[in-house]
Design an enzyme around this catalytic site. Structure first.
Site, PDB file in Angstrom:
ATOM      1  CE1 TYR A   1      -3.080  -3.011   0.380  1.00 24.64           C
ATOM      2  CE2 TYR A   1      -3.434  -2.439   2.671  1.00 24.64           C
ATOM      3  CZ  TYR A   1      -3.694  -3.248   1.584  1.00 24.64           C
ATOM      4  OH  TYR A   1      -4.576  -4.283   1.725  1.00 24.64           O
TER       5      TYR A   1
ATOM      6  N   GLY B   1     -17.906  -2.668  -0.423  1.00 25.22           N
ATOM      7  CA  GLY B   1     -17.812  -2.777  -1.886  1.00 25.22           C
ATOM      8  C   GLY B   1     -16.948  -1.675  -2.477  1.00 25.22           C
ATOM      9  NE  ARG B   2     -11.973  -3.359  -4.708  1.00 29.39           N
ATOM     10  CZ  ARG B   2     -10.803  -3.560  -4.124  1.00 29.39           C
ATOM     11  NH1 ARG B   2     -10.166  -2.566  -3.562  1.00 29.39           N
ATOM     12  NH2 ARG B   2     -10.251  -4.756  -4.105  1.00 29.39           N
TER      13      ARG B   2
HETATM   14  P1  ATR Z   1     -11.545  -1.039   1.220  1.00 26.80           P
HETATM   15  O1  ATR Z   1     -11.589  -2.191   2.172  1.00 26.80           O
HETATM   16  O2  ATR Z   1     -10.942  -1.433  -0.076  1.00 26.80           O
HETATM   17  O3  ATR Z   1     -11.012   0.207   1.805  1.00 26.80           O
HETATM   18  P2  ATR Z   1     -14.390  -0.464   1.590  1.00 26.80           P
HETATM   19  O4  ATR Z   1     -14.135  -0.478   3.040  1.00 26.80           O
HETATM   20  O5  ATR Z   1     -15.415  -1.381   1.052  1.00 26.80           O
HETATM   21  O6  ATR Z   1     -13.050  -0.763   0.793  1.00 26.80           O
HETATM   22  O7  ATR Z   1     -14.736   1.005   1.085  1.00 26.80           O
HETATM   23  C1  ATR Z   1     -13.855   2.073   1.225  1.00 26.80           C
HETATM   24  C2  ATR Z   1     -14.434   3.241   0.496  1.00 26.80           C
HETATM   25  O8  ATR Z   1     -15.687   3.572   1.099  1.00 26.80           O
HETATM   26  C3  ATR Z   1     -13.599   4.490   0.536  1.00 26.80           C
HETATM   27  O9  ATR Z   1     -13.631   5.061  -0.747  1.00 26.80           O
HETATM   28  C4  ATR Z   1     -14.315   5.376   1.547  1.00 26.80           C
HETATM   29  O10 ATR Z   1     -14.216   6.733   1.174  1.00 26.80           O
HETATM   30  P3  ATR Z   1     -13.889   7.906   2.233  1.00 26.80           P
HETATM   31  O11 ATR Z   1     -12.432   7.846   2.463  1.00 26.80           O
HETATM   32  O12 ATR Z   1     -14.347   9.120   1.515  1.00 26.80           O
HETATM   33  O13 ATR Z   1     -14.704   7.610   3.465  1.00 26.80           O
HETATM   34  C5  ATR Z   1     -15.738   4.935   1.442  1.00 26.80           C
HETATM   35  N1  ATR Z   1     -16.462   5.020   2.726  1.00 26.80           N
HETATM   36  C6  ATR Z   1     -16.146   4.428   3.886  1.00 26.80           C
HETATM   37  N2  ATR Z   1     -17.068   4.656   4.842  1.00 26.80           N
HETATM   38  C7  ATR Z   1     -17.995   5.440   4.259  1.00 26.80           C
HETATM   39  C8  ATR Z   1     -19.213   6.022   4.718  1.00 26.80           C
HETATM   40  N3  ATR Z   1     -19.644   5.815   5.967  1.00 26.80           N
HETATM   41  N4  ATR Z   1     -19.903   6.787   3.841  1.00 26.80           N
HETATM   42  C9  ATR Z   1     -19.479   6.990   2.591  1.00 26.80           C
HETATM   43  N5  ATR Z   1     -18.350   6.451   2.080  1.00 26.80           N
HETATM   44  C10 ATR Z   1     -17.610   5.687   2.902  1.00 26.80           C
END
Ligand code: ATR
Length: 329
Positions: free
Chosen positions: A57, A208-209
């Protein structure tokens, strides 16, 4: 807050941890160090213990950020990191996987230095190296456990067969793979195998990202280099349109329950078993707080049934062909 154990004899942690990848890489512009450190400190204050990073990362940047935040409060955090993928030093482009002991030793020393600690709580093989038997990679990590550098061993995106072989060599504390309302690939075999073997299943990308939170729209444009635009077929074109229609169904249920769609998605993951934990990623405190609040949410049978068939209707793979070649390995 629900607490769950990592591995049969491992530490108990808050069931909602923090995936730190997006703070430094893959999801647009990286955070400034002082903002990242402030968010990590705020996460501890709100009860988060399990922080997840990896060597790849940001090629050390994410581990260094965690090191800056945690070096003076190491006892408050459970740090998970990963090794295995290698990159071309010049181009920094992915150059395959190396599951050898030599690479484990090189990687662990870098991670310990970047994280500014003398031990890693959970050390994962990030992807199985097709050229190295899993037994060899696990034996290499087992030596690091004996040497006190690593407390527990994990695997990421492995098949049930690989997990069983690995578990014969050394107890596996956790399998970390993608799991969400949109990605249920491992329900048939890996998740039950984890339950049988007392292995914790760590769900990454439980939102879901980000798509499951409802913040994406057809016109979404990344604000920097973004994995989702470049390498995730679900976020592109007609597949994206179809998937956003499914998100609207989650939002409808969320509105009825007076919560938000991301909270539905996280509560659903935690409802799948006592051996499942989630590590949603975020760069924003308001989102972190919202995510932590999901732990208390439950579903009636009818509500659960409405969520049941979403994954089967999702369009597009979760990775491009290269990425799909390295999962369920
Ligand atoms: P990963 O495990 O790959 O990080 P994830 O947890 O499924 O994926 O999703 C992460 C994404 O969700 C990020 O783009 C995050 O964006 P922010 O940094 O802007 O928060 C977004 N995300 C996480 N929590 C959120 C929430 N409560 N509302 C809106 N977006 C959210």
């Amino acid at each position: 807050m629900i607490r769950r154990r990592i591995g049969e004899h491992g530490r108990e942690v808050n069931a909602i941890g923090l995936g730190c990848m997006g703070m430094s890489a893959y999801y647009g512009a990286p955070m400034a160090e002082k903002d990242g450190v402030a968010l990590l400190h705020a996460a501890i204050e709100r009860g988060v213990e399990h922080f997840d990073t990896a060597e790849m990362y940001g090629f050390g940047a994410n581990e260094q950020l965690l090191g800056a935040a945690f070096h003076d409060r190491r006892d408050k955090v459970f740090i998970a990191t990963k090794w295995g993928p290698i990159a071309d030093p010049a181009t920094k482009l992915p150059a395959g996987y190396d599951g050898s002991e030599a690479n484990a030793r090189r990687a662990v020393e870098n991670s310990l230095r970047y994280l500014r600690t003398d031990h890693i709580d959970l050390y994962y093989l990030h992807r199985k190296d097709p050229a190295t038997p899993i037994e060899e990679s696990v034996e290499a990590m087992a030596k690091l456990v004996k040497e006190g550098k690593v407390r527990a061993i994990g695997l990421s995106e492995v098949s049930a067969e690989t997990l069983r072989k690995a578990h014969e060599v050394h107890p596996i504390a956790a399998v970390q793979s993608e799991y969400s309302l949109f990605t249920r690939d491992y329900e048939a075999d890996v998740i039950p195998a984890c339950q049988e073997l007392d292995v914790t299943f760590v769900a990454y990308s439980p939102l879901g990202r980000g798509m499951l939170t409802g913040v994406f729209s057809k016109d979404w444009k990344p604000d920097g280099p973004d994995f989702r635009a470049a390498m995730a077929p679900r976020f592109v074109g007609e597949a994206m349109d179809a998937n956003l229609a499914l998100v609207a169904e989650i939002e409808a249920l969320a509105a009825e329950k007076n919560v938000n769609a991301g909270q539905i998605a996280l509560a659903w993951v935690l409802s799948r078993g006592e051996h499942v934990v989630a590590i949603p990623g975020t760069t924003k405190l308001v989102n972190l707080e919202s995510n932590l609040a999901a732990a208390d949410l439950t579903f009636s049978n009818d509500e659960g049934a409405r969520l049941e068939n979403l994954a089967a209707r999702v369009q597009g793979q979760r990775y491009n062909a290269r990425g799909m070649g390295a999962v369920n390995a």
